[in-house]
Structures are given as C-alpha cells and as structure tokens.
Design an enzyme around this catalytic site. Structure first.
Site, PDB file in Angstrom:
ATOM      1  N   SER A  72      48.082  52.142  54.834  1.00  0.00           N
ATOM      2  CA  SER A  72      47.789  51.140  53.814  1.00  0.00           C
ATOM      3  C   SER A  72      46.294  51.114  53.468  1.00  0.00           C
ATOM      4  O   SER A  72      45.699  52.149  53.205  1.00  0.00           O
ATOM      5  CB  SER A  72      48.283  49.775  54.313  1.00  0.00           C
ATOM      6  OG  SER A  72      48.315  48.830  53.278  1.00  0.00           O
TER       7      SER A  72
ATOM      8  N   ASP B  55      58.768  52.386  50.281  1.00  0.00           N
ATOM      9  CA  ASP B  55      57.578  51.553  50.117  1.00  0.00           C
ATOM     10  C   ASP B  55      57.411  51.186  48.652  1.00  0.00           C
ATOM     11  O   ASP B  55      57.596  52.018  47.760  1.00  0.00           O
ATOM     12  CB  ASP B  55      56.340  52.317  50.603  1.00  0.00           C
ATOM     13  CG  ASP B  55      55.095  51.448  50.657  1.00  0.00           C
ATOM     14  OD1 ASP B  55      55.222  50.214  50.518  1.00  0.00           O
ATOM     15  OD2 ASP B  55      54.006  52.001  50.849  1.00  0.00           O
TER      16      ASP B  55
ATOM     17  N   HIS C  70      56.743  51.035  54.131  1.00  0.00           N
ATOM     18  CA  HIS C  70      55.291  51.084  54.244  1.00  0.00           C
ATOM     19  C   HIS C  70      54.848  51.438  55.663  1.00  0.00           C
ATOM     20  O   HIS C  70      53.902  52.187  55.853  1.00  0.00           O
ATOM     21  CB  HIS C  70      54.731  49.716  53.845  1.00  0.00           C
ATOM     22  CG  HIS C  70      53.266  49.682  53.594  1.00  0.00           C
ATOM     23  ND1 HIS C  70      52.657  50.382  52.582  1.00  0.00           N
ATOM     24  CD2 HIS C  70      52.261  49.011  54.227  1.00  0.00           C
ATOM     25  CE1 HIS C  70      51.359  50.147  52.587  1.00  0.00           C
ATOM     26  NE2 HIS C  70      51.088  49.325  53.582  1.00  0.00           N
TER      27      HIS C  70
END
Length: 451
Positions: free
Chosen positions: A160, A370, A430
């Site tokens: 991220s 994601d 994610h």
C-alpha cells in the site's frame, strides 16, 4: 545529537508462547528489537526475526524489510501478526510465515507509527523525502550494529502506502550504498498493491467496479465525476485538496456499492456504508465527518483492529520490555496520517524510473480483488514508465504460476524482463499474504531467487 541504537535479543519462544524457553538458551538468537533515535525527538522501533528455514542457517538466507501502509499502519503489529510473521494474532504458529525463507525486519515507519514515537507533533515526517532520510539513519545503525547481515542479500518488500515509501527509500539506499555510507548488499525492492500513482488508482475505480457488477450506469457516472474532480486538483498541483476530494470519491463509491470493502471487493464494510465527509462536497451532498477523521477511520482502523490493539498493548508490550510508559502502540497513527496529507496524492513514478535506470531489481505485485490500489490502475502507471525496457516488457505474454495451496489451480501470473517483474496474484485483495499466504510465500522465494 548522537544517534543511539537500543536493542534486546530473545531466544526462541515456545510455540504460541511469549516467554523465553529455558531449554533453548544455547540456540542461536531468533529475535531482536530496539529503538533508533533518528532525529531530535524522533524514535523509530524495529523488530527482527532471524530466518529459521530448512534451507540452512539465517546467514544462508536473505534479509527482507517489510513496510506497512497507511501511512500510520504498523509493520511490527499488522504485518507481523496479521500477514507474514511467525505467529498470528492468536499467537499460533503461521504455516506461511516468511521467516521460513528469510530473516524479516519489521520497522514501524514513518516515525510515530506503531511503537515508534515522537516527542512532539513537529517531529513527524511530512513527505516521503523525510521518510527516506529517516530510514537511512535506521539502516545505517542496523547494518553497522549487525555486521553479519552486511553481505546478506537485502530486499525491501512493501504494501500500500508502504510501497510509495519503499520506492523513495530504495533510491536513497542505492545512493548511500554506492557512496559507502551504508554497508549492505541491496538486492531489490518489491512494491505490493502500492500507492505509486494515486490518480491512476482513483480514475480506474469506476471502470473496475462496473466491470465486476458492483456499479450500475448511474453509479459509474457519479464515481467518474468525483474522480475527475480529483484529477483536476492533481493537475493544478493542489495535492491537499486532491486528498480531500479523494476521500469524497471514496464516499461516493461506498454510497453506490452499499459499502464495498476497498481492500477486497468480495467482502463488505458493513459499518461504513453511507458515511461521508463534513461540509458540502463537489456533488452537492451534505457530509457528516471531518476528512481526517474519516480517512483515519477507513485506512488506519483496519490495521489497528481491537484484537490486535489488545495484543500489542498487552502481552507484546510486556514481552518487549523497552516501550516507554507514555507510548501506546498506534497512539500517534492519526497524527502520522494527517502529517502526510499534503504528500499523499503525489505520484512517485519518476522514482521507479530512476530505480530501473540504476539497475535496481524492481518487482510490482498486486491482488486481483483489491480496489483501493486496483490492478488496472497499477498497469496504467507501469505503461507510463520511461524505462528503456518497457516496450520489450509489454510484448511479453504473462506466465502462469501454480497455487501451492491448491495444486492444479493457477495462483498467479507474472512477467519478467531484465530488472523488472510484475506479479498478478489471483483471489487476493489488498493484503496479499493475509488472503493468499502460500502464493505470497512462493512469490517471495522467486523474487529472492530461491527454488
């Protein structure tokens, strides 16, 4: 100010336990942790697990540093106990821990995250340049103290917003190594579901959700309109406003999808279906929460869930034994996120280009499910690279990888050309190691050139 390295080493704990195992006192060290005072009033926490794989001693396996997202998410907490560490949050052994294949260094970064802390808010980092400079101090101390790792292949893995920081850190580290400032064998950087080009992610939310039947035509129109407002702010160089409009766009997505989970589209964030931000937004809606509160609620809270908070501020804090009394795990997460707001929506594609041009091995990996950093957005910024090898990379067909947990099923696809690799991880959101632990471990071994 003299930079200090404070550390403690523990022998291997019993399975699921936290105390030292008396029978293992003659064994090699399994863990170490400590603080580095990186600047006046800024104290960064790190936690190292020595590799214990069957391939041999830790000296025969690579060293991996893991960087969490947010900014404000704790690597030593979430990355460790929810994704790749030797124990899960219930302190049960994890079958897919990365410690099988590498020594793993978790760092609570930027300073103020997790058990890292600052004496004042003014000491918090406000951009990735400061984050990278801070990390150079920590790595200089780490490799200067643990000289046995200086020749070990060292990789930076990230997730991220951690990927945005990892790119900047990798560039700074490349220069520091070449100048002899840090002695380490830097072998590459891996950018997982990474916030490299925020705008490319936002602009593809609508098409991605529409293609997966999570938006209708009206919803696609509203999300597209909100995303274009973000684009205009970015084009004008108003990144603070772009961050606020990004939050606005998330709210529009939530309202039109009945609360889709930004981290995995097959799940639903049921307690945040129609939450919005305060004031009148660009779509004329009335909003209910301040931007900073909402962003922290959505993107830091999932990394600081109550069960993990109790673990870190209870038995883990007691085990570590060096956390100052006035420091709470995650206590400065809100301030960390807020301090980076002006830098949040800035792209770092140019840094990835610099890494590739410098010959650094760069890996991009992304989860199929994601949303917040969707794969099609990642593919868009990759196509913007000025790297000389890109035309050749684009001509390649991807290759399938068998899923170790489900033999006979495809677990991922990948392409590699020269020093650039892209992995498409199937059935993962994610947090890829949490969703597809076996596939993530296989990818780690491939990236670090293990069989």
């Amino acid at each position: 100010m003299t930079t200090q390295l404070r550390r403690r080493i523990l022998r291997p704990p019993p399975p699921g336990g936290l105390e030292e195992n008396p029978s293992a006192r003659a064994a090699p060290p399994s863990e170490a942790w400590g603080y580095v005072d990186i600047r006046q009033g800024a104290h960064m926490f790190w936690w190292l697990y020595y590799a214990n794989g069957s391939a041999g001693s830790y000296k025969e396996l690579p060293l991996v540093m893991w960087l969490q997202g947010g900014p404000g998410g704790s690597s030593c907490g979430f990355g460790n106990f929810e994704e790749i560490g030797p124990l899960d949050r219930d302190l049960k052994p994890r079958n897919t821990t990365w410690v099988q294949a590498a020594s793993v260094l978790f760092v609570d970064n930027p300073v103020g995250t997790g058990f890292s802390y600052t004496d004042t808010e003014e000491a918090l980092a406000r951009d990735v340049a400061t984050v990278a400079a801070d990390m150079m101090v920590l790595l200089s101390n780490f490799f200067g103290s643990k000289t046995e790792f200086q020749g070990t292949p060292f990789y930076i893995f990230s997730e991220s917003y951690g990927g945005k920081m990892a790119a900047a850190i990798a560039m700074e580290l490349t220069e520091a190594v070449s100048q002899g400032k840090i002695k380490c064998n830097f072998a590459g950087v891996a950018l997982g579901d990474s916030w490299i080009s925020p705008l490319d992610s936002v602009l593809t939310w609508g098409p991605y959700l529409y293609s997966t039947s999570l938006l209708d035509d009206n919803g696609l129109g509203e999300v597209t309109m909100a995303a274009k407002a973000v684009q205009q702010a970015v084009n004008e160089g108003n990144f603070q406003k772009a961050t606020e409009l990004w939050s606005d766009t998330e709210s529009v997505v939530k309202q039109n999808t009945n609360g889709v989970n930004f981290y995995n589209i097959l799940t639903q964030d049921s307690d945040d279906k129609v939450t919005s931000v305060e004031g009148a937004g660009h779509l004329g809606k009335t909003f209910t929460l301040p931007v900073r509160t909402l962003l922290t609620h959505r993107h830091i809270r999932p990394l600081h869930r109550q069960s993990l908070d109790r673990l870190m501020n209870g038995p883990i804090r007691k085990k570590l034994g060096i956390i100052p009394q006035n420091v709470t795990w995650g206590g400065q997460a809100y301030e960390v996120f807020s301090s980076m707001e002006g830098d949040f929506m800035k792209p770092v594609i140019d840094i990835v280009d610099q890494l590739l041009a410098a010959g650094v091995n760069v890996t991009v990996y992304n989860g199929q499910l994601d949303l917040i950093v969707d794969t099609i957005g990642q593919e868009l910024w990759v196509k913007k690279l000025k790297w000389a090898g890109l035309p050749h990379f684009n001509l390649l067909k991807w290759m399938p990888l068998d899923d170790p947990a489900n033999p006979g099923q495809t677990g991922a696809f990948y392409k590699i050309y020269e020093n650039f690799t892209f992995y498409w991880i199937l059935r993962a959101g994610h947090m890829i190691p949490a969703d597809q632990g076996s596939m993530a471990l296989k990818m780690l071994r491939m990236v670090t050139q293990q069989k």
